[in-house]
Design a protein around this motif. Sequence first.
Motif, PDB file in Angstrom:
ATOM      1  N   UNK A 172       0.709  -1.100   0.375  1.00 32.10           N
ATOM      2  CA  UNK A 172      -0.218   0.038  -0.650  1.00 32.10           C
ATOM      3  C   UNK A 172       1.093   1.640  -0.115  1.00 32.10           C
ATOM      4  N   UNK A 173       1.564   1.473   0.603  1.00 31.67           N
ATOM      5  CA  UNK A 173       2.691   2.418   0.680  1.00 31.67           C
ATOM      6  C   UNK A 173       3.741   2.436  -0.692  1.00 31.67           C
ATOM      7  N   UNK A 174       3.579   1.360  -1.417  1.00 26.61           N
ATOM      8  CA  UNK A 174       4.251   1.397  -2.162  1.00 26.61           C
ATOM      9  C   UNK A 174       3.831   2.334  -3.470  1.00 26.61           C
ATOM     10  N   UNK A 175       2.744   1.331  -3.373  1.00 25.62           N
ATOM     11  CA  UNK A 175       1.884   2.250  -4.461  1.00 25.62           C
ATOM     12  C   UNK A 175       1.323   3.445  -4.370  1.00 25.62           C
ATOM     13  N   UNK A 176       1.459   4.050  -3.335  1.00 26.09           N
ATOM     14  CA  UNK A 176       1.201   5.073  -2.882  1.00 26.09           C
ATOM     15  C   UNK A 176       2.584   6.618  -3.954  1.00 26.09           C
ATOM     16  N   UNK A 177       3.844   5.835  -4.312  1.00 25.75           N
ATOM     17  CA  UNK A 177       4.780   6.303  -4.702  1.00 25.75           C
ATOM     18  C   UNK A 177       4.352   6.710  -6.748  1.00 25.75           C
ATOM     19  N   UNK A 178       4.987   7.330  -7.703  1.00 25.52           N
ATOM     20  CA  UNK A 178       5.623   7.678  -8.443  1.00 25.52           C
ATOM     21  C   UNK A 178       6.319   6.253  -9.503  1.00 25.52           C
ATOM     22  N   UNK A 179       6.209   5.823 -10.347  1.00 28.62           N
ATOM     23  CA  UNK A 179       6.838   4.161 -10.741  1.00 28.62           C
ATOM     24  C   UNK A 179       7.965   4.995 -11.328  1.00 28.62           C
ATOM     25  N   UNK A 180       9.014   4.460 -11.222  1.00 27.02           N
ATOM     26  CA  UNK A 180      10.161   4.936 -12.257  1.00 27.02           C
ATOM     27  C   UNK A 180       9.999   5.469 -13.795  1.00 27.02           C
ATOM     28  N   UNK A 181       9.193   3.929 -14.426  1.00 22.20           N
ATOM     29  CA  UNK A 181       9.166   4.148 -16.077  1.00 22.20           C
ATOM     30  C   UNK A 181       7.846   3.298 -16.527  1.00 22.20           C
ATOM     31  N   UNK A 182       7.104   3.504 -17.312  1.00 23.47           N
ATOM     32  CA  UNK A 182       6.191   2.765 -17.883  1.00 23.47           C
ATOM     33  C   UNK A 182       6.297   1.187 -17.691  1.00 23.47           C
ATOM     34  N   UNK A 183       5.283   0.732 -17.052  1.00 21.99           N
ATOM     35  CA  UNK A 183       5.594  -0.918 -17.451  1.00 21.99           C
ATOM     36  C   UNK A 183       5.847  -1.296 -18.516  1.00 21.99           C
ATOM     37  N   UNK A 184       7.143  -2.289 -18.434  1.00 21.37           N
ATOM     38  CA  UNK A 184       7.539  -3.264 -19.999  1.00 21.37           C
ATOM     39  C   UNK A 184       8.175  -2.105 -20.891  1.00 21.37           C
ATOM     40  N   UNK A 185       9.102  -0.836 -20.048  1.00 22.29           N
ATOM     41  CA  UNK A 185       9.350  -0.388 -21.237  1.00 22.29           C
ATOM     42  C   UNK A 185      10.314   0.186 -20.404  1.00 22.29           C
ATOM     43  N   UNK A 186      10.692  -0.861 -19.337  1.00 29.80           N
ATOM     44  CA  UNK A 186      12.543  -0.477 -18.992  1.00 29.80           C
ATOM     45  C   UNK A 186      12.875  -1.752 -18.234  1.00 29.80           C
ATOM     46  N   UNK A 187      14.302  -1.655 -17.601  1.00 28.57           N
ATOM     47  CA  UNK A 187      14.053  -2.902 -16.722  1.00 28.57           C
ATOM     48  C   UNK A 187      14.795  -2.260 -15.135  1.00 28.57           C
ATOM     49  N   UNK A 188      14.141  -2.383 -14.284  1.00 26.32           N
ATOM     50  CA  UNK A 188      14.679  -2.146 -13.378  1.00 26.32           C
ATOM     51  C   UNK A 188      15.270  -3.478 -11.752  1.00 26.32           C
ATOM     52  N   UNK A 189      15.577  -3.982 -11.894  1.00 27.30           N
ATOM     53  CA  UNK A 189      15.621  -5.100 -11.332  1.00 27.30           C
ATOM     54  C   UNK A 189      15.321  -4.528  -9.865  1.00 27.30           C
ATOM     55  N   UNK A 190      14.100  -5.614  -9.169  1.00 25.36           N
ATOM     56  CA  UNK A 190      12.871  -5.397  -8.067  1.00 25.36           C
ATOM     57  C   UNK A 190      13.217  -6.472  -7.472  1.00 25.36           C
ATOM     58  N   UNK A 191      13.589  -6.706  -5.945  1.00 28.45           N
ATOM     59  CA  UNK A 191      12.505  -7.234  -5.204  1.00 28.45           C
ATOM     60  C   UNK A 191      11.524  -7.319  -4.250  1.00 28.45           C
ATOM     61  N   UNK A 192      11.371  -5.762  -4.395  1.00 28.00           N
ATOM     62  CA  UNK A 192       9.239  -5.255  -4.614  1.00 28.00           C
ATOM     63  C   UNK A 192       9.002  -6.312  -5.467  1.00 28.00           C
ATOM     64  N   UNK A 193       9.519  -6.437  -6.984  1.00 28.87           N
ATOM     65  CA  UNK A 193       8.379  -7.047  -7.474  1.00 28.87           C
ATOM     66  C   UNK A 193       8.129  -8.334  -7.658  1.00 28.87           C
ATOM     67  N   UNK A 194       9.147  -8.852  -6.465  1.00 27.97           N
ATOM     68  CA  UNK A 194       8.897 -10.826  -6.360  1.00 27.97           C
ATOM     69  C   UNK A 194       8.360 -11.149  -5.504  1.00 27.97           C
ATOM     70  N   UNK A 195       8.284 -10.268  -4.578  1.00 30.29           N
ATOM     71  CA  UNK A 195       8.161 -10.151  -3.040  1.00 30.29           C
ATOM     72  C   UNK A 195       5.960  -9.697  -3.855  1.00 30.29           C
ATOM     73  N   UNK A 196       5.729  -8.790  -4.233  1.00 37.69           N
ATOM     74  CA  UNK A 196       4.222  -8.917  -5.270  1.00 37.69           C
ATOM     75  C   UNK A 196       3.814  -9.846  -5.304  1.00 37.69           C
ATOM     76  N   UNK A 197       4.982 -10.936  -6.378  1.00 39.19           N
ATOM     77  CA  UNK A 197       5.111 -12.189  -7.140  1.00 39.19           C
ATOM     78  C   UNK A 197       4.186 -13.357  -5.932  1.00 39.19           C
TER      79      UNK A 197
END
Length: 438
Positions: A213-238
């Motif tokens: 909930x906290x992270x979703x309140x932030x602006x993301x760094x790039x449009x999904x699918x249009x870049x690459x940034x290693x993300x531990x948070x993304x795998x926690x979401x999985x």
Amino acid sequence: MRKRDIKTGISIIFFIAVVCTVVIFLLAFRKQKNSGSEEQKATAAISAEDWSDRLTNELSDAPGLDRMDREIERFIGRWNIKGLSLAVTRNDSLLYAKGYGMADVEEGRRMTPQNIMRLASASKLVTAIAIMRLVEDGKLTLGSKVFGLDGILNDTIYTNAIKDRRLFDITVDHLLQHKGGFGLGAGDPMFNTKDIIAARHLPGPPTNEELTEIVLGRKIAFTPGQGFRYSNFGYMLLSLIIERVTGKEYWDYVTEEVLHPAGCYQFRPATNYYADRNENEVHYYGPDNDPVEEYNGSGRMVERVYGGSNVNGLVGAGGWCASASNLARLVAATDKYPHVGNIISNASIDSLTAYAKDDKVSRGWSEIDEHGKWRRTGTLSSTHTLIERFPNGECWVMITNSGVWTGHNFSRDMTKLISNLRSRYNNSFPRRDLWELP
């Protein structure tokens, strides 16, 4: 009573008796068959479960490999790490499994193949395999949306928190490939828990749901699918996605539907403190002895490797422990070779190991090269994990119970060590399969 009626009655009684006998026989046969089937399953499970407990260092002693032992011991000394475990497979057969150095210096325990260690980001491979199992079971697709009314995590707590509308475009596959758009402008949310506690004036560490909930309140760094940034948070979401679509805790689903079917019985959820360690788990040693503030905001000063971060809270991003041989077994169960039955389809394996020259598309793996080599690394202050699976069917897995500050340099040196050992000692490994010990 007429003779005809008596004969008819006798015929009916005889017919009923025959039918009853046949039914009883069939039921008994079915029960015996099922009992035998269950017995075979139980025997197979016991057999599969026992292989981990039967491994010893001595089983991997062989003529010509003593020099390899000395090379590994020199590597340990050069980097000042306490212990290391190595497993080598070829064509889905476990050729070698051995521990080097100390599992626990204070207790005087030497490293053995039975010791388990934190896998760090190599846990992401486990999570990616679990996602492919769910795709095959029709529980989700790689294109499934993560957030929003049609998303998997469609709770209002998430939907109402979203400020950047691009978050609604994130798919499962974006998370697998680190293309979800999540940046590190505010730090890695999986490792800066005490900063979040202070900034949000929280009474303690947020749950993963609250963190989302906290992270979703932030602006993301790039449009999904249009870049690459290693993300531990993304795998926690999985991990949260796996829980949502299965109705089970992440650890339970993965253990029951991925690890045990693969014959992996020594995987355990990581714990944060030495007192809570798993059976056969090692003692961890950090790159320094400087105390750090406990991750939960208590203000206590703790060892960096025990309480400095919430390792268990990483779940599918970095929260598994396992032995090197069990990790090698998981690779063997997802590599298309037939000796160890594969737990996902060839199409799913192709998805996980796809190579694209100009795009980092690896799902679960760290790197797939053009020659078909698969590589997965994992690094914490307490451990380093390296999996290298080669096109010729060999797989080398190495895990340490010590961290070093120059993590990337250390990983490169681990890779160089494996390359040297392969070139010098490949022909010295006994032709056997330690997974099939009597």
